[in-house]
Design a protein around this motif. Structure first.
Motif, short mmCIF file in Angstrom:
data_model
loop_
_atom_site.label_atom_id
_atom_site.label_comp_id
_atom_site.label_asym_id
_atom_site.label_seq_id
_atom_site.Cartn_x
_atom_site.Cartn_y
_atom_site.Cartn_z
N HIS A 152 -23.05 14.64 21.05
CA HIS A 152 -23.01 13.28 20.78
C HIS A 152 -22.12 12.55 20.43
CE1 HIS A 152 -27.42 14.29 20.52
NE2 HIS A 152 -27.34 15.22 19.70
N GLY A 153 -20.88 13.05 20.36
CA GLY A 153 -19.64 12.22 20.16
C GLY A 153 -18.98 12.57 18.77
N ARG A 154 -17.66 12.96 18.94
CA ARG A 154 -17.00 13.45 17.62
C ARG A 154 -16.88 12.32 16.60
NH1 ARG A 154 -12.32 15.26 21.77
NH2 ARG A 154 -13.31 17.19 22.56
N LYS A 155 -16.77 11.15 16.94
CA LYS A 155 -16.68 10.02 15.82
C LYS A 155 -18.07 10.06 14.95
CE LYS A 155 -16.76 4.91 15.37
NZ LYS A 155 -16.64 3.68 16.06
N ASN A 182 -14.71 7.47 20.00
CA ASN A 182 -15.59 8.23 20.28
C ASN A 182 -15.61 9.20 21.64
OD1 ASN A 182 -18.11 9.59 19.58
ND2 ASN A 182 -19.23 8.29 20.78
N SER A 183 -15.31 10.39 21.38
CA SER A 183 -14.72 11.39 22.49
C SER A 183 -16.13 12.41 22.66
CB SER A 183 -13.76 11.98 22.32
OG SER A 183 -12.65 11.10 22.07
N THR A 184 -16.45 12.70 23.82
CA THR A 184 -17.50 13.75 24.31
C THR A 184 -16.99 14.70 24.97
OG1 THR A 184 -18.53 12.50 25.71
CG2 THR A 184 -19.47 12.15 23.58
#
Length: 375
Positions: free
Chosen positions: A159-162, A280-282
């Motif tokens: 879902h994204g690190r952020k 935001n990284s996935t």
């Protein structure tokens, strides 16, 4: 007639040859006039003249209006200066801000693994519990922390690190607030439940921050960034008891709730900055969560911790035969091979067993265990 046409052809060829000779001498004269001599040009000049100016297309980039001015002087800036290769000052500031946001959360999560140590006796006496229950103030945090790491790490990939990082910060702050409320209402059960919520957030901070430092930062800065992660985590773990004692000295031993309340303003600051500034990284490829592996690992850890906690090392033989020790150790011994089999079959195992074949990794893990026991 054929002889006449042949004479006309030879005459036209001779005239064309004379024109080429004149044109060639004219170009040579112009080049000599401007100080250029083909006989004395070096290899790089000759290559540039024959194939273009080094961009591979043979065009005159100094006169091509379709190219930016920075491309006309060796890829430099407006004055012909070489273009910078590293990150600009603005990009460096961005990396610093991202690092601070992640390191603040990492520091809080590591601090709370040991910040309660000096206040444990005060807390359990205040809530009317004995040592056998009071030790769970720290034990439950460590257990939930360990269980949270693989789950939150996988959710961050999906879902994204952020967003998962900010969720972890929110859980950590909410758990800290509830721990403080437990002092006001005098509830040990609420304190234990709040410590679980706090640990679920704290356990997710570590893998998300490490993954972001390992991928988002430039390759030349990545080693330094991961070194900062290890340094902050280690220092926070070491100075946790000292920070706890300092808070008790400042606010008073009976006001132990401030050990938890001190996290709230930091969490709010991280949330406010993180919403606006964090990227935001996935992960490129997300495999299914190894739920069974996580469950087995949690039960194994719980069994081992309960068994070791109840051992009396001054009367080792008698205590290990007690009903509050050996059943937990047997459960750990039974679950361990099941966990190994499961991890070998899992698409994305909780623990990659191949790491234990690397001598350097094994030595690092042994040192980590020894340092944990000493601390």
């Amino acid at each position: 007639m054929k002889r006449y046409m042949s004479m006309l052809g030879r005459k036209a060829a001779a005239e064309e040859g004379q024109k080429d000779s004149v044109r060639s001498h004219g170009v040579a004269g112009q080049e000599r006039e401007h100080g250029y001599d083909h006989e004395h040009e070096n290899d790089s000049d000759r290559s540039e003249r024959e194939h273009g100016d080094g961009y591979g297309d043979g065009r005159d980039h100094d006169s091509d209006p379709n190219l930016g001015h920075e491309h006309r002087r060796g890829h430099g800036g407006a004055n012909g200066a070489p273009a910078p290769n590293g990150p600009t000052r603005g990009q460096s500031k961005g990396y610093v801000l991202v690092a601070i946001v992640y390191l603040l959360g990492l520091c809080m999560g590591a601090l709370d693994m040991s910040i309660v140590n000096p206040a444990r006796t005060v807390i359990q006496n205040s809530l009317g519990v004995d040592d056998s229950l009071g030790v769970w103030i720290m034990t439950i945090y460590t257990l939930a922390y360990a269980a949270s790491i693989p789950v939150m790490g996988k959710l961050a990939d999906r879902h994204g690190r952020k967003y998962i990082y900010l969720l972890c910060i929110f859980l950590f702050g909410a758990g800290s607030a509830l721990c403080g409320v437990a002092q006001a209402v005098g509830s040990f059960e609420l304190l234990i439940g709040a410590r679980v919520v706090q640990a679920l957030g704290g356990g997710g901070i570590m893998p998300v921050a490490t993954a972001e430092f390992g991928t988002a930062f430039p390759e030349e800065k990545r080693g330094m960034a991961l070194g900062l992660v290890g340094m902050v985590y280690g220092l926070a773990s070491i100075f946790g008891p000292s920070v706890g004692s300092l808070i008790l000295d400042v606010f008073g031993a009976e006001q132990w709730q401030f050990i938890f309340y001190v996290n709230i303003p930091v969490c709010l600051a991280v949330l406010l900055i993180g919403v606006k500034k964090l990227p935001n990284s996935t992960a490129d490829e997300v495999k299914p969560i190894d739920g069974l592996g996580i469950l087995l690992l949690t039960l194994m850890t719980l069994g081992l911790m309960c068994g070791l906690k109840n051992i009396d090392f001054f009367d080792f033989v008698a205590s290990i035969a007690g009903a509050d020790v050996w059943p937990f150790l047997v459960a750990f011994a039974v679950l361990l091979p099941l966990f190994v089999v499961r991890e070998k079959k899992a698409a994305d195992p909780v623990i990659n067993l191949s790491y234990f074949r690397d001598v350097n990794i094994v030595i690092t893990l042994v040192c980590a265990v020894i340092s944990g026991i000493i601390m």
